[in-house]
Scaffold this motif. Structure first.
Motif, PDB file in Angstrom:
ATOM      1  N   GLU A 212     -71.503  -9.891  -7.682  1.00  0.00           N
ATOM      2  CA  GLU A 212     -71.948  -8.501  -7.819  1.00  0.00           C
ATOM      3  C   GLU A 212     -73.186  -8.264  -6.954  1.00  0.00           C
ATOM      4  O   GLU A 212     -73.311  -7.249  -6.271  1.00  0.00           O
ATOM      5  CB  GLU A 212     -72.281  -8.232  -9.302  1.00  0.00           C
ATOM      6  N   PHE A 213     -74.073  -9.253  -6.935  1.00  0.00           N
ATOM      7  CA  PHE A 213     -75.308  -9.119  -6.160  1.00  0.00           C
ATOM      8  C   PHE A 213     -75.027  -8.954  -4.665  1.00  0.00           C
ATOM      9  O   PHE A 213     -75.568  -8.070  -4.013  1.00  0.00           O
ATOM     10  CB  PHE A 213     -76.232 -10.320  -6.391  1.00  0.00           C
ATOM     11  N   LEU A 214     -74.142  -9.821  -4.132  1.00  0.00           N
ATOM     12  CA  LEU A 214     -73.810  -9.731  -2.698  1.00  0.00           C
ATOM     13  C   LEU A 214     -73.179  -8.388  -2.356  1.00  0.00           C
ATOM     14  O   LEU A 214     -73.473  -7.787  -1.327  1.00  0.00           O
ATOM     15  CB  LEU A 214     -72.841 -10.846  -2.290  1.00  0.00           C
ATOM     16  N   ARG A 215     -72.279  -7.923  -3.248  1.00  0.00           N
ATOM     17  CA  ARG A 215     -71.598  -6.656  -2.992  1.00  0.00           C
ATOM     18  C   ARG A 215     -72.600  -5.498  -2.985  1.00  0.00           C
ATOM     19  O   ARG A 215     -72.555  -4.616  -2.131  1.00  0.00           O
ATOM     20  CB  ARG A 215     -70.495  -6.420  -4.031  1.00  0.00           C
ATOM     21  N   GLU A 216     -73.513  -5.526  -3.945  1.00  0.00           N
ATOM     22  CA  GLU A 216     -74.530  -4.479  -4.030  1.00  0.00           C
ATOM     23  C   GLU A 216     -75.453  -4.507  -2.819  1.00  0.00           C
ATOM     24  O   GLU A 216     -75.816  -3.471  -2.261  1.00  0.00           O
ATOM     25  CB  GLU A 216     -75.375  -4.659  -5.309  1.00  0.00           C
ATOM     26  N   LEU A 217     -75.842  -5.728  -2.410  1.00  0.00           N
ATOM     27  CA  LEU A 217     -76.728  -5.879  -1.256  1.00  0.00           C
ATOM     28  C   LEU A 217     -76.054  -5.312  -0.009  1.00  0.00           C
ATOM     29  O   LEU A 217     -76.655  -4.576   0.773  1.00  0.00           O
ATOM     30  CB  LEU A 217     -77.069  -7.354  -1.042  1.00  0.00           C
ATOM     31  N   LYS A 218     -74.779  -5.659   0.169  1.00  0.00           N
ATOM     32  CA  LYS A 218     -73.997  -5.192   1.324  1.00  0.00           C
ATOM     33  C   LYS A 218     -73.941  -3.671   1.363  1.00  0.00           C
ATOM     34  O   LYS A 218     -74.207  -3.047   2.390  1.00  0.00           O
ATOM     35  CB  LYS A 218     -72.581  -5.772   1.215  1.00  0.00           C
ATOM     36  N   LYS A 219     -73.622  -3.070   0.206  1.00  0.00           N
ATOM     37  CA  LYS A 219     -73.481  -1.619   0.137  1.00  0.00           C
ATOM     38  C   LYS A 219     -74.831  -0.951   0.371  1.00  0.00           C
ATOM     39  O   LYS A 219     -74.956   0.010   1.131  1.00  0.00           O
ATOM     40  CB  LYS A 219     -72.928  -1.220  -1.241  1.00  0.00           C
TER      41      LYS A 219
END
Lengths: 240, 240
Positions: A212-219
């Protein structure tokens, strides 16, 4: 392919690596490229690897064997980070020479970082030929593997005074830019944050494919970058 | 080294190139790599070049000679942008073959873009071997030379609906990131903005080393990027 970045600032060190290996696009696997050597309260090392997997695995195996067998030179006996880098360079060259040398397809590159009691923490990059370089005041980071996509953000953010949290975040943003542009760099992403004089590698994080963290960071980074671009002074052109 | 980027969106095309050439770091010169072929109200072409300077100069000279001598195949007679790319590919391969072929140090790569009355505008990248690819809906740009540093921003900003001003600005930001990371890419920066169906290449800009606009863009983008980074959700780490 691989992307690993190490950062050394006054507050400590950051190590960040991807875990994708490939031999052609139809043979992709996941291997950790980040190795922690917790050798007690007086010496701590982290090693990250790029290049031929057979060579890097053989080199890491040799390092462990030398510790276990109490060889004259091993990570428990080296006096400085520079000596550790010389030693890893020798191990790597020996492995490569078995199969064609440092110009062959079996070459490997390493980043070694750590701290030995009584000295400052340091990061070093070891070339396939066994020689090495360290980071500097102006360039407080080292990269191995697919380094170009993720370099601009590091150049813009990092200095020796950068707090450790910020340095760690910049390594993840740098990783994100690289993963976006090169399919052969991918999760899990491993991160070690080492605080100066802590002699502990406990601050270890692993971000999986579905993190979830990586996805949020990417977005979030994507949105912030677009915002930043659209806030630039507009280019007003005359068309004929 | 070289960096050239061409963008093709619904509103038109953008061509942006640096002007630095080098044969080793102690032999750096300035040569334009952007060539405009204004062939009247029915056909307009722009060509950008990367690779060996002798090959690219000889190729551009041949194109001009073929126009002047009214050769059977020249930029005035080709029926489509694809035919123009085939022709330039043949010219390039012929030049390279004189000195060692497309695998030699004398290889060259081109971007050709333009519009011929009755057809849509298009951009094409021509490989040293003479074959070529065009841009697509999902990737509405082509790059030659040092392409990695400046790619992430293009991927984030561009789509077929991007206005021409925005596309031009993104090419300059992409150029800025590349110049920051690779010393062998440098000003003057040349820019051509072609509006769909205008059949005019008058929208030409040249930004010199001391350009106020380039300096402002660089500073502004640097500040905006740092702002963007510091607006990311903070990474809160547990230290042991």
């Amino acid at each position: 392919m691989t992307y690993c970045v190490a950062i050394s600032v006054n507050a400590g060190m950051v190590f960040c690596s991807d875990s994708r290996t490939n031999a052609g696009v139809d043979q992709i696997s996941t291997y950790s490229k980040l190795f922690r050597y917790d050798l007690g309260p007086e010496r701590q090392f982290v090693i990250m690897t790029a290049g031929n997997l057979a060579t890097t695995q053989a080199s890491m195996a040799q390092l462990k064997k030398d510790i276990r067998q109490k060889s004259i030179v091993n990570l428990n006996t080296v006096l400085t980070i520079g000596d550790a880098a010389d030693y890893l360079g020798d191990v790597s060259v020996t492995q490569q020479d078995k199969h064609g040398g440092s110009k062959s397809a079996f070459s490997a590159t390493f980043i070694l970082g750590g701290q030995i009691a009584g000295s400052e923490h340091r990061i070093v990059m070891i070339y396939p030929e066994g020689n090495h370089i360290t980071s500097s005041k102006d360039t407080p980071y080292l990269q191995i593997g697919e380094s170009k996509y993720g370099k601009p953000i590091l150049d813009r953010i990092l200095s020796l005074d950068t707090p450790l949290d910020t340095a760690a975040l910049s390594s993840l943003v740098s990783m994100d830019s690289t993963m976006r542009s090169n399919l052969s760099v991918g999760p899990p992403i491993e991160l070690v944050v080492y605080k100066t004089d802590s002699f502990s590698l406990q601050s270890y994080y692993r971000f999986e494919e579905d993190s979830e963290f990586l996805r949020e960071l990417k977005k979030s980074w994507d949105n912030r970058l677009k915002e930043a671009f659209h806030k630039l002074p507009p280019l007003t052109l005359q068309y004929s």
